[in-house]
Design a protein around this motif. Sequence first.
Motif, mmCIF file in Angstrom:
data_model
loop_
_atom_site.group_PDB
_atom_site.id
_atom_site.type_symbol
_atom_site.label_atom_id
_atom_site.label_comp_id
_atom_site.label_asym_id
_atom_site.label_seq_id
_atom_site.Cartn_x
_atom_site.Cartn_y
_atom_site.Cartn_z
ATOM 1 N N TRP A 65 0.840 -1.212 0.000
ATOM 2 C CA TRP A 65 0.000 0.000 0.000
ATOM 3 C C TRP A 65 0.873 1.260 0.000
ATOM 4 O O TRP A 65 0.582 2.240 -0.698
ATOM 5 C CB TRP A 65 -0.917 0.012 1.219
ATOM 6 N N LEU A 66 1.934 1.239 0.818
ATOM 7 C CA LEU A 66 2.836 2.394 0.878
ATOM 8 C C LEU A 66 3.492 2.636 -0.475
ATOM 9 O O LEU A 66 3.563 3.772 -0.963
ATOM 10 C CB LEU A 66 3.902 2.159 1.952
ATOM 11 N N TYR A 67 3.942 1.553 -1.107
ATOM 12 C CA TYR A 67 4.605 1.674 -2.405
ATOM 13 C C TYR A 67 3.638 2.215 -3.461
ATOM 14 O O TYR A 67 4.000 3.077 -4.264
ATOM 15 C CB TYR A 67 5.149 0.309 -2.825
ATOM 16 N N PHE A 68 2.397 1.706 -3.466
ATOM 17 C CA PHE A 68 1.400 2.193 -4.431
ATOM 18 C C PHE A 68 1.189 3.697 -4.251
ATOM 19 O O PHE A 68 1.061 4.449 -5.230
ATOM 20 C CB PHE A 68 0.069 1.473 -4.252
ATOM 21 N N ALA A 69 1.127 4.138 -2.996
ATOM 22 C CA ALA A 69 0.919 5.567 -2.720
ATOM 23 C C ALA A 69 2.116 6.382 -3.182
ATOM 24 O O ALA A 69 1.963 7.453 -3.795
ATOM 25 C CB ALA A 69 0.674 5.771 -1.230
ATOM 26 N N GLN A 70 3.315 5.889 -2.899
ATOM 27 C CA GLN A 70 4.527 6.611 -3.298
ATOM 28 C C GLN A 70 4.634 6.717 -4.816
ATOM 29 O O GLN A 70 5.061 7.749 -5.348
ATOM 30 C CB GLN A 70 5.763 5.908 -2.729
ATOM 31 N N GLN A 71 4.260 5.658 -5.526
ATOM 32 C CA GLN A 71 4.350 5.644 -6.981
ATOM 33 C C GLN A 71 3.153 6.317 -7.643
ATOM 34 O O GLN A 71 3.150 6.505 -8.855
ATOM 35 C CB GLN A 71 4.464 4.192 -7.480
ATOM 36 N N GLN A 72 2.162 6.661 -6.841
ATOM 37 C CA GLN A 72 0.939 7.318 -7.340
ATOM 38 C C GLN A 72 0.329 6.514 -8.499
ATOM 39 O O GLN A 72 0.044 7.046 -9.576
ATOM 40 C CB GLN A 72 1.249 8.754 -7.778
ATOM 41 N N VAL A 73 0.116 5.238 -8.260
ATOM 42 C CA VAL A 73 -0.454 4.384 -9.302
ATOM 43 C C VAL A 73 -1.874 4.834 -9.631
ATOM 44 O O VAL A 73 -2.597 5.362 -8.787
ATOM 45 C CB VAL A 73 -0.465 2.894 -8.882
ATOM 46 N N ASP A 74 -2.252 4.658 -10.886
ATOM 47 C CA ASP A 74 -3.620 4.989 -11.294
ATOM 48 C C ASP A 74 -4.603 3.968 -10.733
ATOM 49 O O ASP A 74 -5.625 4.313 -10.149
ATOM 50 C CB ASP A 74 -3.728 5.022 -12.827
ATOM 51 N N VAL A 75 -4.283 2.688 -10.950
ATOM 52 C CA VAL A 75 -5.138 1.602 -10.476
ATOM 53 C C VAL A 75 -4.243 0.489 -9.927
ATOM 54 O O VAL A 75 -3.256 0.122 -10.573
ATOM 55 C CB VAL A 75 -6.022 1.032 -11.616
ATOM 56 N N THR B 52 -13.222 -17.940 -19.263
ATOM 57 C CA THR B 52 -13.990 -17.337 -18.160
ATOM 58 C C THR B 52 -13.210 -16.200 -17.516
ATOM 59 O O THR B 52 -13.736 -15.110 -17.291
ATOM 60 C CB THR B 52 -14.325 -18.405 -17.107
ATOM 61 N N ASN B 53 -11.931 -16.453 -17.221
ATOM 62 C CA ASN B 53 -11.114 -15.439 -16.552
ATOM 63 C C ASN B 53 -11.009 -14.156 -17.374
ATOM 64 O O ASN B 53 -11.100 -13.049 -16.839
ATOM 65 C CB ASN B 53 -9.714 -15.990 -16.277
ATOM 66 N N SER B 54 -10.809 -14.300 -18.679
ATOM 67 C CA SER B 54 -10.664 -13.102 -19.515
ATOM 68 C C SER B 54 -11.974 -12.331 -19.580
ATOM 69 O O SER B 54 -11.971 -11.091 -19.622
ATOM 70 C CB SER B 54 -10.181 -13.486 -20.918
ATOM 71 N N ALA B 55 -13.106 -13.037 -19.567
ATOM 72 C CA ALA B 55 -14.408 -12.358 -19.575
ATOM 73 C C ALA B 55 -14.609 -11.555 -18.292
ATOM 74 O O ALA B 55 -15.155 -10.436 -18.318
ATOM 75 C CB ALA B 55 -15.535 -13.375 -19.749
ATOM 76 N N LEU B 56 -14.163 -12.102 -17.165
ATOM 77 C CA LEU B 56 -14.270 -11.378 -15.890
ATOM 78 C C LEU B 56 -13.394 -10.118 -15.916
ATOM 79 O O LEU B 56 -13.798 -9.054 -15.442
ATOM 80 C CB LEU B 56 -13.843 -12.287 -14.734
ATOM 81 N N ALA B 57 -12.188 -10.263 -16.470
ATOM 82 C CA ALA B 57 -11.285 -9.110 -16.561
ATOM 83 C C ALA B 57 -11.883 -8.015 -17.440
ATOM 84 O O ALA B 57 -11.843 -6.831 -17.100
ATOM 85 C CB ALA B 57 -9.928 -9.556 -17.102
ATOM 86 N N LEU B 58 -12.460 -8.428 -18.579
ATOM 87 C CA LEU B 58 -13.073 -7.453 -19.481
ATOM 88 C C LEU B 58 -14.255 -6.753 -18.826
ATOM 89 O O LEU B 58 -14.459 -5.548 -19.008
ATOM 90 C CB LEU B 58 -13.514 -8.141 -20.771
ATOM 91 N N ALA B 59 -15.051 -7.495 -18.063
ATOM 92 C CA ALA B 59 -16.191 -6.888 -17.371
ATOM 93 C C ALA B 59 -15.716 -5.845 -16.357
ATOM 94 O O ALA B 59 -16.289 -4.756 -16.245
ATOM 95 C CB ALA B 59 -17.019 -7.972 -16.682
ATOM 96 N N ALA B 60 -14.650 -6.159 -15.628
ATOM 97 C CA ALA B 60 -14.106 -5.206 -14.660
ATOM 98 C C ALA B 60 -13.599 -3.949 -15.354
ATOM 99 O O ALA B 60 -13.821 -2.823 -14.885
ATOM 100 C CB ALA B 60 -12.983 -5.867 -13.853
ATOM 101 N N LEU B 61 -12.931 -4.138 -16.491
ATOM 102 C CA LEU B 61 -12.445 -2.982 -17.256
ATOM 103 C C LEU B 61 -13.600 -2.136 -17.765
ATOM 104 O O LEU B 61 -13.538 -0.893 -17.775
ATOM 105 C CB LEU B 61 -11.582 -3.454 -18.432
ATOM 106 N N GLU B 62 -14.668 -2.793 -18.186
ATOM 107 C CA GLU B 62 -15.824 -2.050 -18.688
ATOM 108 C C GLU B 62 -16.456 -1.211 -17.580
ATOM 109 O O GLU B 62 -16.902 -0.079 -17.814
ATOM 110 C CB GLU B 62 -16.848 -3.023 -19.261
#
Length: 332
Positions: free
Chosen positions: A22-32, A151-161
């Motif tokens: 979590w600290l690293y994500f904050a320091q790097q200011q990740v988008d997602v 199935t996995n790729s469909a879940l990923a696409l739904a999350a992106l949508e």
Amino acid sequence: QAAIRAEDESATQFEVITAAAWLYFAQQQVDVAVVEVGLGGRLDATNVCLQPLVTIITSISREHWQQLGPTLADIAREKAGILKPGCAVVVGPLPPEAEKVVRSRALELQCPIFTPQPAGEIASGWAECKTIQNSKLIKYPLPLVGQIQLTNSALALAALEILQQQGWQISEEAIINGMAKTKWPGRMQWTTWKNHKLLLDGAHNTAAAQVLRQYVDSLDVVNHKPVNWVMGMFSDKDHTDIFAALLRPGDRLFLVPIPVEPWPGRTSANLQELANLAYSLCPELSDRQIHPDLFTALEAATSTATTDDLIVLCGSLYLVGDFLQMGIGNRE
């Protein structure tokens, strides 16, 4: 380290690594940040994010029942702990008793719930999937093998949508490029060892074992030929159901311990007990062997196998990781 006082009870290794992440994500200011839970969900160290952009429950099977509860409904209740009020959730195919729990929790928290249909395979290494909003077809490369990846790729696409609907600028081109570059070491990964084809797969729970066997059965090289299984498992896994999913008459089984030194609190399963269990479940096995380490097991498996025979290394992500660290295989 500075945040952990010597006089306090020590956090677990996973909790420390999660806090550092979590600290690293904050320091790097990740988008997602894509954050996968370690165990369960409700009480997991990762579950400190009060407003996730989207939550995803891919599958639920009987794993970690010692901590999460004996039934699929109990486990689903813990998994559903990642759901947050009003936050959309993408859900993969679940056993009925687990799906009932997840849907009930989603309704309680007023979470929009999306259950996309698996993508369809349109050519070798290519798939197409309908969007959840307007059923538009997206065609994309799918380097990962096995029906489960549809199935996995469909879940990923739904999350992106869902992210797109929230205003995130994610182009179809970016999605296609992302899919094309997807790699998953140790998951249906082909390599070679001493001129023999070797399939690596973590397959450390029942659902993963069933997926692995489904993929193995789809291979032309198998064609009802016996499979050589090089396996090691931790003592807290569901050995009975994993063996039942994988083993078939005529198969050969080579059992190895998992090097557990780096993994405090985990013990490798008793190999003689595993051998006895495998025989009781599948007495038609053509061979059962116990080996002191992975290297000697692979030597034994390849010494009597033809170059066309299938050898599968599975049963633990740590065991697969041990093989990859040995640096003796060549990726294909």
